[in-house]
Design a protein around this motif. Structure first.
Motif, PDB file in Angstrom:
ATOM      1  N   LEU A  48     -27.377 -32.380   4.530  1.00 12.36           N
ATOM      2  CA  LEU A  48     -28.339 -33.479   4.429  1.00 12.36           C
ATOM      3  C   LEU A  48     -29.361 -33.338   5.542  1.00 12.36           C
ATOM      4  O   LEU A  48     -29.002 -33.325   6.710  1.00 12.36           O
ATOM      5  N   GLU A  49     -30.632 -33.243   5.160  1.00 10.10           N
ATOM      6  CA  GLU A  49     -31.705 -33.244   6.140  1.00 10.10           C
ATOM      7  C   GLU A  49     -32.451 -34.556   6.057  1.00 10.10           C
ATOM      8  O   GLU A  49     -32.878 -34.980   4.975  1.00 10.10           O
ATOM      9  N   ILE A  50     -32.625 -35.204   7.205  1.00 13.76           N
ATOM     10  CA  ILE A  50     -33.384 -36.447   7.278  1.00 13.76           C
ATOM     11  C   ILE A  50     -34.814 -36.113   7.671  1.00 13.76           C
ATOM     12  O   ILE A  50     -35.052 -35.450   8.694  1.00 13.76           O
ATOM     13  N   CYS A  56     -38.965 -26.701   5.066  1.00 13.21           N
ATOM     14  CA  CYS A  56     -38.720 -25.420   5.718  1.00 13.21           C
ATOM     15  C   CYS A  56     -37.293 -25.313   6.256  1.00 13.21           C
ATOM     16  O   CYS A  56     -36.630 -24.280   6.097  1.00 13.21           O
ATOM     17  N   VAL A  57     -36.774 -26.381   6.881  1.00 15.29           N
ATOM     18  CA  VAL A  57     -35.488 -26.290   7.571  1.00 15.29           C
ATOM     19  C   VAL A  57     -34.328 -26.180   6.586  1.00 15.29           C
ATOM     20  O   VAL A  57     -33.456 -25.311   6.732  1.00 15.29           O
ATOM     21  N   SER A  58     -34.297 -27.027   5.575  1.00 17.66           N
ATOM     22  CA  SER A  58     -33.201 -26.953   4.598  1.00 17.66           C
ATOM     23  C   SER A  58     -33.236 -25.646   3.820  1.00 17.66           C
ATOM     24  O   SER A  58     -32.185 -25.078   3.495  1.00 17.66           O
ATOM     25  N   THR A  59     -34.419 -25.171   3.527  1.00 17.69           N
ATOM     26  CA  THR A  59     -34.538 -23.888   2.840  1.00 17.69           C
ATOM     27  C   THR A  59     -34.006 -22.760   3.720  1.00 17.69           C
ATOM     28  O   THR A  59     -33.319 -21.849   3.244  1.00 17.69           O
ATOM     29  N   PHE A  60     -34.295 -22.839   5.013  1.00 16.77           N
ATOM     30  CA  PHE A  60     -33.775 -21.845   5.958  1.00 16.77           C
ATOM     31  C   PHE A  60     -32.251 -21.927   6.028  1.00 16.77           C
ATOM     32  O   PHE A  60     -31.566 -20.892   6.033  1.00 16.77           O
ATOM     33  N   CYS A  74     -32.088 -33.793   0.771  1.00 17.05           N
ATOM     34  CA  CYS A  74     -33.147 -34.063   1.749  1.00 17.05           C
ATOM     35  C   CYS A  74     -33.692 -35.463   1.484  1.00 17.05           C
ATOM     36  O   CYS A  74     -33.860 -35.855   0.323  1.00 17.05           O
ATOM     37  N   THR A  75     -33.964 -36.199   2.553  1.00 19.86           N
ATOM     38  CA  THR A  75     -34.657 -37.470   2.396  1.00 19.86           C
ATOM     39  C   THR A  75     -35.965 -37.422   3.168  1.00 19.86           C
ATOM     40  O   THR A  75     -36.089 -36.709   4.165  1.00 19.86           O
ATOM     41  N   VAL A  94     -34.404 -21.901  -3.978  1.00 18.53           N
ATOM     42  CA  VAL A  94     -33.349 -22.784  -3.487  1.00 18.53           C
ATOM     43  C   VAL A  94     -33.542 -24.147  -4.147  1.00 18.53           C
ATOM     44  O   VAL A  94     -34.668 -24.636  -4.236  1.00 18.53           O
ATOM     45  N   SER A  95     -32.460 -24.739  -4.610  1.00 16.41           N
ATOM     46  CA  SER A  95     -32.544 -26.056  -5.234  1.00 16.41           C
ATOM     47  C   SER A  95     -32.307 -27.132  -4.179  1.00 16.41           C
ATOM     48  O   SER A  95     -31.174 -27.328  -3.715  1.00 16.41           O
ATOM     49  N   LEU A  96     -33.384 -27.809  -3.769  1.00 10.58           N
ATOM     50  CA  LEU A  96     -33.289 -28.925  -2.835  1.00 10.58           C
ATOM     51  C   LEU A  96     -33.373 -30.229  -3.626  1.00 10.58           C
ATOM     52  O   LEU A  96     -34.269 -30.396  -4.452  1.00 10.58           O
TER      53      LEU A  96
END
Length: 219
Positions: A48-50, A56-60, A74-75, A94-96
């Protein structure tokens, strides 16, 4: 070295409304790369990215953990940022999963103590309280940096949610600057939520002294 995600699909007009990756983004990427072995062995099922911004960060993170993480959540309070994050995921295969919301409010009950990796590069710049509140209400780019008193106004609101979200083996990565009073952050998280912490990376970027703090549950 793990390559930075491809962001060529984002245009200058996107960055008028969404935070463009900068030194605070890159120190978080470097901290994740530094911990790649631990993150892979964790075999996370949910991240979980806030405040995902560009995505960029969650994909990384996905380039490190791969398909072992079944759900990359991601929110972001900014609807334009949600669209950009989703597009970055698609650009990098990537599936976000995006939720247009403040912090993790809609997810608390469903994700109770089940999130293995939490990522937060918050609005940490000290500003007057009204500026931070106004930026959040505007739901635009100002919400990515205006942090209120001590730069902690938004981050403090999320701290009460972390202990409810983090899995028993979970890892919470937080970006902070010296003005945020990092020793006090670590003390409060330990005393209030039984979360131990360590600074995993530090770097000076212009006038900012950036740190990435890793929080885990006490065992």
């Amino acid at each position: 070295m793990i390559p930075t995600p491809d962001l060529t699909h984002l245009r200058p007009e996107d960055y008028e409304h969404v935070y463009e990756p900068a030194e605070d983004t890159f120190i978080l990427l470097d901290a994740l790369e530094q911990d790649a072995e631990q993150l892979t062995s964790l075999k996370p099922s949910i991240s979980l990215e806030i405040g995902s911004g560009s995505g960029c960060v969650s994909t990384f993170l996905a380039s490190i953990t791969g398909s072992s993480a079944l759900l990359y959540l991601c929110t972001d309070i900014n609807s334009h940022a949600c669209k950009c994050s989703a597009a970055t995921g698609r650009q990098n295969k990537v599936s976000l999963e995006l939720v247009n919301a403040s912090l993790a409010h809609p997810l608390l009950a469903r994700l109770h103590k089940s999130v293995d990796i939490i990522l937060f590069n918050p609005p940490y710049v000290p500003t007057v309280r009204d500026e931070a509140s106004g930026a959040q209400n505007d739901r635009d780019i100002g919400g990515s940096w205006a942090g209120g008193q001590d730069g902690m106004q938004i981050t403090d609101r999320f701290f009460s949610q972390v202990a409810d979200l983090l899995s028993p083996r979970g890892r919470f990565y937080l970006v902070a600057v010296a003005q945020n009073n990092i020793p006090d952050i670590q003390r409060r998280m330990r005393e209030n939520y039984a979360l131990e912490s360590k600074i995993v990376l530090q770097r000076r970027a212009g006038r900012e002294h950036l740190s990435v703090i890793l929080f885990t549950r006490s065992h």
